[in-house]
Design a protein around this motif. Sequence first.
Motif, PDB file in Angstrom:
ATOM      1  N   LEU A 101       0.816  -1.209   0.000  1.00 39.52           N
ATOM      2  CA  LEU A 101       0.000   0.000   0.000  1.00 39.52           C
ATOM      3  C   LEU A 101       0.853   1.263   0.000  1.00 39.52           C
ATOM      4  O   LEU A 101       0.494   2.268  -0.622  1.00 39.52           O
ATOM      5  CB  LEU A 101      -0.915  -0.014   1.226  1.00 39.52           C
ATOM      6  CG  LEU A 101      -2.201   0.784   1.170  1.00 39.52           C
ATOM      7  CD1 LEU A 101      -3.075   0.335   0.017  1.00 39.52           C
ATOM      8  CD2 LEU A 101      -2.956   0.642   2.486  1.00 39.52           C
ATOM      9  N   TYR A 102       1.988   1.199   0.682  1.00 40.12           N
ATOM     10  CA  TYR A 102       2.819   2.400   0.834  1.00 40.12           C
ATOM     11  C   TYR A 102       3.986   2.463  -0.138  1.00 40.12           C
ATOM     12  O   TYR A 102       4.826   3.356  -0.043  1.00 40.12           O
ATOM     13  CB  TYR A 102       3.332   2.481   2.274  1.00 40.12           C
ATOM     14  CG  TYR A 102       2.228   2.601   3.298  1.00 40.12           C
ATOM     15  CD1 TYR A 102       1.124   3.428   3.073  1.00 40.12           C
ATOM     16  CD2 TYR A 102       2.265   1.867   4.484  1.00 40.12           C
ATOM     17  CE1 TYR A 102       0.101   3.525   4.001  1.00 40.12           C
ATOM     18  CE2 TYR A 102       1.235   1.966   5.424  1.00 40.12           C
ATOM     19  CZ  TYR A 102       0.162   2.796   5.171  1.00 40.12           C
ATOM     20  OH  TYR A 102      -0.847   2.895   6.089  1.00 40.12           O
ATOM     21  N   LYS A 103       4.040   1.543  -1.086  1.00 35.42           N
ATOM     22  CA  LYS A 103       5.165   1.511  -2.020  1.00 35.42           C
ATOM     23  C   LYS A 103       5.312   2.814  -2.798  1.00 35.42           C
ATOM     24  O   LYS A 103       6.425   3.287  -3.045  1.00 35.42           O
ATOM     25  CB  LYS A 103       5.011   0.349  -3.000  1.00 35.42           C
ATOM     26  CG  LYS A 103       6.153   0.274  -4.011  1.00 35.42           C
ATOM     27  CD  LYS A 103       5.960  -0.829  -5.022  1.00 35.42           C
ATOM     28  CE  LYS A 103       7.124  -0.863  -6.004  1.00 35.42           C
ATOM     29  NZ  LYS A 103       7.195   0.348  -6.848  1.00 35.42           N
ATOM     30  N   ASN A 104       4.206   3.414  -3.185  1.00 33.56           N
ATOM     31  CA  ASN A 104       4.263   4.635  -3.995  1.00 33.56           C
ATOM     32  C   ASN A 104       4.143   5.913  -3.164  1.00 33.56           C
ATOM     33  O   ASN A 104       3.936   6.995  -3.710  1.00 33.56           O
ATOM     34  CB  ASN A 104       3.147   4.606  -5.056  1.00 33.56           C
ATOM     35  CG  ASN A 104       3.372   3.520  -6.091  1.00 33.56           C
ATOM     36  OD1 ASN A 104       4.504   3.111  -6.340  1.00 33.56           O
ATOM     37  ND2 ASN A 104       2.305   3.038  -6.697  1.00 33.56           N
ATOM     38  N   SER A 105       4.273   5.774  -1.851  1.00 42.39           N
ATOM     39  CA  SER A 105       4.173   6.942  -0.968  1.00 42.39           C
ATOM     40  C   SER A 105       5.544   7.581  -0.761  1.00 42.39           C
ATOM     41  O   SER A 105       6.587   7.007  -1.101  1.00 42.39           O
ATOM     42  CB  SER A 105       3.591   6.522   0.386  1.00 42.39           C
ATOM     43  OG  SER A 105       2.289   5.997   0.229  1.00 42.39           O
ATOM     44  N   ASP A 120       0.044  -1.543  -8.321  1.00 46.21           N
ATOM     45  CA  ASP A 120      -0.483  -2.732  -8.998  1.00 46.21           C
ATOM     46  C   ASP A 120       0.440  -3.944  -8.870  1.00 46.21           C
ATOM     47  O   ASP A 120       0.277  -4.941  -9.567  1.00 46.21           O
ATOM     48  CB  ASP A 120      -0.767  -2.438 -10.469  1.00 46.21           C
ATOM     49  CG  ASP A 120       0.484  -2.001 -11.240  1.00 46.21           C
ATOM     50  OD1 ASP A 120       1.582  -1.972 -10.627  1.00 46.21           O
ATOM     51  OD2 ASP A 120       0.364  -1.693 -12.439  1.00 46.21           O
ATOM     52  N   MET A 121       1.402  -3.883  -7.957  1.00 44.01           N
ATOM     53  CA  MET A 121       2.308  -5.013  -7.750  1.00 44.01           C
ATOM     54  C   MET A 121       1.520  -6.242  -7.278  1.00 44.01           C
ATOM     55  O   MET A 121       0.675  -6.133  -6.391  1.00 44.01           O
ATOM     56  CB  MET A 121       3.369  -4.638  -6.712  1.00 44.01           C
ATOM     57  CG  MET A 121       4.354  -5.741  -6.414  1.00 44.01           C
ATOM     58  SD  MET A 121       5.624  -5.215  -5.231  1.00 44.01           S
ATOM     59  CE  MET A 121       6.578  -4.093  -6.263  1.00 44.01           C
ATOM     60  N   PRO A 122       1.788  -7.423  -7.836  1.00 41.19           N
ATOM     61  CA  PRO A 122       1.077  -8.628  -7.383  1.00 41.19           C
ATOM     62  C   PRO A 122       1.362  -8.936  -5.913  1.00 41.19           C
ATOM     63  O   PRO A 122       2.493  -8.777  -5.450  1.00 41.19           O
ATOM     64  CB  PRO A 122       1.633  -9.725  -8.287  1.00 41.19           C
ATOM     65  CG  PRO A 122       2.211  -9.015  -9.471  1.00 41.19           C
ATOM     66  CD  PRO A 122       2.703  -7.701  -8.953  1.00 41.19           C
ATOM     67  N   LEU A 123       0.335  -9.371  -5.214  1.00 42.77           N
ATOM     68  CA  LEU A 123       0.470  -9.768  -3.815  1.00 42.77           C
ATOM     69  C   LEU A 123      -0.199 -11.134  -3.638  1.00 42.77           C
ATOM     70  O   LEU A 123      -1.404 -11.274  -3.845  1.00 42.77           O
ATOM     71  CB  LEU A 123      -0.190  -8.736  -2.892  1.00 42.77           C
ATOM     72  CG  LEU A 123      -0.353  -9.127  -1.412  1.00 42.77           C
ATOM     73  CD1 LEU A 123       0.979  -9.473  -0.768  1.00 42.77           C
ATOM     74  CD2 LEU A 123      -1.056  -8.012  -0.632  1.00 42.77           C
ATOM     75  N   LEU A 124       0.591 -12.117  -3.276  1.00 36.19           N
ATOM     76  CA  LEU A 124       0.108 -13.471  -3.019  1.00 36.19           C
ATOM     77  C   LEU A 124       0.000 -13.676  -1.514  1.00 36.19           C
ATOM     78  O   LEU A 124       0.933 -13.354  -0.777  1.00 36.19           O
ATOM     79  CB  LEU A 124       1.081 -14.501  -3.602  1.00 36.19           C
ATOM     80  CG  LEU A 124       0.904 -15.958  -3.156  1.00 36.19           C
ATOM     81  CD1 LEU A 124      -0.346 -16.562  -3.783  1.00 36.19           C
ATOM     82  CD2 LEU A 124       2.139 -16.784  -3.501  1.00 36.19           C
ATOM     83  N   ALA A 125      -1.130 -14.209  -1.051  1.00 39.03           N
ATOM     84  CA  ALA A 125      -1.309 -14.483   0.374  1.00 39.03           C
ATOM     85  C   ALA A 125      -1.494 -15.980   0.598  1.00 39.03           C
ATOM     86  O   ALA A 125      -2.257 -16.634  -0.123  1.00 39.03           O
ATOM     87  CB  ALA A 125      -2.520 -13.724   0.916  1.00 39.03           C
ATOM     88  N   VAL A 126      -0.782 -16.491   1.598  1.00 39.53           N
ATOM     89  CA  VAL A 126      -0.926 -17.899   1.997  1.00 39.53           C
ATOM     90  C   VAL A 126      -1.264 -17.906   3.484  1.00 39.53           C
ATOM     91  O   VAL A 126      -0.366 -17.830   4.332  1.00 39.53           O
ATOM     92  CB  VAL A 126       0.358 -18.704   1.746  1.00 39.53           C
ATOM     93  CG1 VAL A 126       0.122 -20.190   2.038  1.00 39.53           C
ATOM     94  CG2 VAL A 126       0.864 -18.510   0.321  1.00 39.53           C
ATOM     95  N   THR A 159      -3.916 -10.218  -4.660  1.00 40.91           N
ATOM     96  CA  THR A 159      -4.321 -10.562  -6.021  1.00 40.91           C
ATOM     97  C   THR A 159      -4.473 -12.066  -6.200  1.00 40.91           C
ATOM     98  O   THR A 159      -5.154 -12.523  -7.118  1.00 40.91           O
ATOM     99  CB  THR A 159      -3.290 -10.029  -7.038  1.00 40.91           C
ATOM    100  OG1 THR A 159      -1.973 -10.357  -6.581  1.00 40.91           O
ATOM    101  CG2 THR A 159      -3.397  -8.516  -7.158  1.00 40.91           C
ATOM    102  N   ALA A 160      -3.834 -12.835  -5.325  1.00 41.90           N
ATOM    103  CA  ALA A 160      -3.949 -14.289  -5.390  1.00 41.90           C
ATOM    104  C   ALA A 160      -3.854 -14.872  -3.987  1.00 41.90           C
ATOM    105  O   ALA A 160      -3.208 -14.304  -3.100  1.00 41.90           O
ATOM    106  CB  ALA A 160      -2.865 -14.885  -6.278  1.00 41.90           C
ATOM    107  N   VAL A 161      -4.514 -16.015  -3.787  1.00 41.91           N
ATOM    108  CA  VAL A 161      -4.496 -16.712  -2.506  1.00 41.91           C
ATOM    109  C   VAL A 161      -4.181 -18.179  -2.754  1.00 41.91           C
ATOM    110  O   VAL A 161      -4.760 -18.804  -3.657  1.00 41.91           O
ATOM    111  CB  VAL A 161      -5.855 -16.596  -1.776  1.00 41.91           C
ATOM    112  CG1 VAL A 161      -5.818 -17.391  -0.470  1.00 41.91           C
ATOM    113  CG2 VAL A 161      -6.198 -15.138  -1.504  1.00 41.91           C
TER     114      VAL A 161
END
Length: 371
Positions: A101-105, A120-126, A159-161
Amino acid sequence: MQTILNTESDLKDLDEYLAKAHAKKLLLVCDHSIHFLRLDEYFADLEKRKGIQVIRFEDFESNPAYESVVLGEKVLRESGCDMIAAVGGGSAIDVAKCIKLYKNSDSSINYLTQAVVPCDMPLLAVPTTAGTGSEATRYAVIYYGGEKQSITHESCIPTAVLFEPQVLKTLPEYQKKSTMLDALCHALESVWSVNSTPQSKQFSAQAIKLILENMQSYLCGDENTYPIMLKAANLAGKAINITQTTAGHAMCYKLTSLYGIAHGHAAALCVKSLFPYMIANTDKCIDPRGEGFLKNSFAGIANAMGCQTPQAAAERFAQIVDYLALEVPKTNGESDIDILKTSVNPDRLKNNPVKLDVPTIEKLYKQILGE
């Protein structure tokens, strides 16, 4: 649209997802639980197998501090990672969400004071527990100066789980109980929230049924229930993503920090007292859809729980909490009650369908703590 990956093909789905994401360097946000999982070896070998470099970030704790997010974002920025993966409970996923969330801050200014610039960077959650549903929501919780900060933005939804049922095999019994109750409380609160929709109620009803039908076997270690409980937590998370939580969660946060109990444990103690109170006080309804609508919502909960009446549903919930033998914290009397009654976030109370004033909140806390 969130991509759901499974592990039936021995993590080939994950290989394919990373290839489609064109990942070259991945920031892995993980807690200690990863060391008990095959995913630990998977990510350790990823550069050798697929040429994807993995940078690990583990410098955070439960109830993660803002400073951990700042450090993680710095690692992301300086390493040049083009994707984030989070493996762990709600804290790991929340940290990863905030890093993205803060990457572009502007890193020279407190992130909490800035408007979010979507990334818009992909974020995968496990997820490694069946409870928080964080992998399905736009919410994250971090702490700044010891105070809870609720972060909300659509762009932080993973973006993916990947659902890996075996993550639940080594989960301690207390964590199994508390995370399961967290999911159940999410589902209940979502049904009665003033923001409920037909879709959120459908998600919640499914989650409630799955949890109650599989609870006993799950706690006894039946591995066939692991994917079911992960699905239930995810459904409850989807429901909360639409509706937000209500007074049950608003009242539980200080219980967690004050007494050092798990979040789901605290939420269940609150809902145990809140549920019957609201059923008995529908005349104090503040949902614009009216008291009749609220009563129908309670009836819907009863139906999902296999009960004839809302009162019976509230009693069944209380029986579940009692059966799980979750300890009621010992208080320091009125001083604790004073701290608790002033800790409740009024914004969360706006989502609650029954009006709660300070005297009522005080009364509920006394009931919760057996005062």
